[in-house]
Design a protein around this motif. Structure first.
Motif, mmCIF file in Angstrom:
data_model
loop_
_atom_site.group_PDB
_atom_site.id
_atom_site.type_symbol
_atom_site.label_atom_id
_atom_site.label_comp_id
_atom_site.label_asym_id
_atom_site.label_seq_id
_atom_site.Cartn_x
_atom_site.Cartn_y
_atom_site.Cartn_z
ATOM 1 N N THR A 159 0.850 -1.199 0.000
ATOM 2 C CA THR A 159 0.000 0.000 0.000
ATOM 3 C C THR A 159 0.877 1.238 0.000
ATOM 4 O O THR A 159 2.053 1.187 0.395
ATOM 5 C CB THR A 159 -0.927 0.027 1.230
ATOM 6 O OG1 THR A 159 -0.126 -0.023 2.422
ATOM 7 C CG2 THR A 159 -1.890 -1.156 1.220
ATOM 8 N N ASN A 164 -3.561 3.034 0.345
ATOM 9 C CA ASN A 164 -4.253 2.602 -0.870
ATOM 10 C C ASN A 164 -3.544 1.389 -1.462
ATOM 11 O O ASN A 164 -2.325 1.418 -1.665
ATOM 12 C CB ASN A 164 -4.260 3.718 -1.921
ATOM 13 C CG ASN A 164 -5.104 4.899 -1.518
ATOM 14 O OD1 ASN A 164 -6.284 4.746 -1.206
ATOM 15 N ND2 ASN A 164 -4.510 6.091 -1.516
ATOM 16 N N ASN A 202 -8.544 2.392 3.205
ATOM 17 C CA ASN A 202 -7.411 3.308 3.245
ATOM 18 C C ASN A 202 -7.552 4.281 4.419
ATOM 19 O O ASN A 202 -8.441 4.110 5.270
ATOM 20 C CB ASN A 202 -7.268 4.056 1.915
ATOM 21 C CG ASN A 202 -8.500 4.890 1.586
ATOM 22 O OD1 ASN A 202 -9.355 5.143 2.441
ATOM 23 N ND2 ASN A 202 -8.607 5.318 0.335
#
Length: 227
Positions: A159, A164, A202
């Protein structure tokens, strides 16, 4: 022209075989100079052949790159040096960000099989916490995504600095432009990995589906929902 220390060559730029002549002259200079001893450097005799062999291979790779515009062989000879380059942004990051996708693809193909036990080019993050895979997803570059995922499925779990994952970044691309890429990525993921990535939130507490919906990417949201 020649003096007591070095021989110089002048090439006619209009000569059709100028490239081959230059290579021959480079080889001649290398042969003449590679065994010169110097008091400023101390190299064990048993290492000299290895160094000469590597320099010869590197020279051949550079010549092939210049002649064919194909850097694959050059990357094979220098990939360990590229991996050890520790400045930010990483060179692969710049290649992808600046749209040099052919160069990026050739480099990825050369390093994708290297050991994942120590951080390399594919694990290196830029200042935004993006690996090459995440950056390729952010820019919707399926050709780069595919070659990485097929060899290194584990990298899909990375991520960025905002938490994300690859699906978050693809879902964020406007106008449903990433639908085909999302479809292809989902087909390469294992069932467990697909579920985990779809459920992951996220830092804005959004899943990939929620991002797609918030961006009015209804086709992308439908694809993600069906998965």
């Amino acid at each position: 022209m020649m003096n007591n220390k070095r021989r110089y060559f002048i090439l006619d730029p209009t000569e059709p075989e100028g490239g081959d002549l230059l290579v021959q002259q480079m080889n001649l200079l290398t042969t003449e100079e590679k065994y010169i001893e110097t008091n400023r450097r101390h190299i064990n005799d048993d290492k000299i052949p290895k160094i000469d062999k590597y320099l010869g291979q590197l020279q051949d790779a550079i010549v092939e790159f210049v002649r064919t515009n194909n850097p694959s062989r050059l990357f094979r000879r220098t990939r360990l040096l590229l991996v050890k380059y520790d400045q930010n942004p990483p060179p692969l990051d710049d290649a992808i960000r600046n749209g040099h996708f052919d160069i990026a693809l050739k480099l990825i193909e050369q390093v994708v099989d290297m050991s994942s036990t120590s951080p390399g080019l594919l694990e290196r993050k830029n200042n935004d916490g993006e690996t090459p895979l995440l950056l390729a997803a952010k820019l919707n570059q399926w050709i780069l995504i595919e070659v990485i995922i097929k060899k290194r499925l584990d990298l899909t779990e990375n991520t960025d600095e905002n938490d994300n994952n690859i699906l978050h970044l693809l879902a964020n691309i406007p106008e449903n432009k990433a639908c085909e890429t999302i479809k292809n990525v989902l087909q390469l993921l294992s069932d467990n990995l697909r579920v985990n990535l779809l459920k992951q939130k996220n830092k804005d507490n959004q899943t990939p589906i929620e991002i797609a919906q918030s961006k009015n990417n209804t086709h992308c949201a439908d694809l993600l929902n069906k998965s």
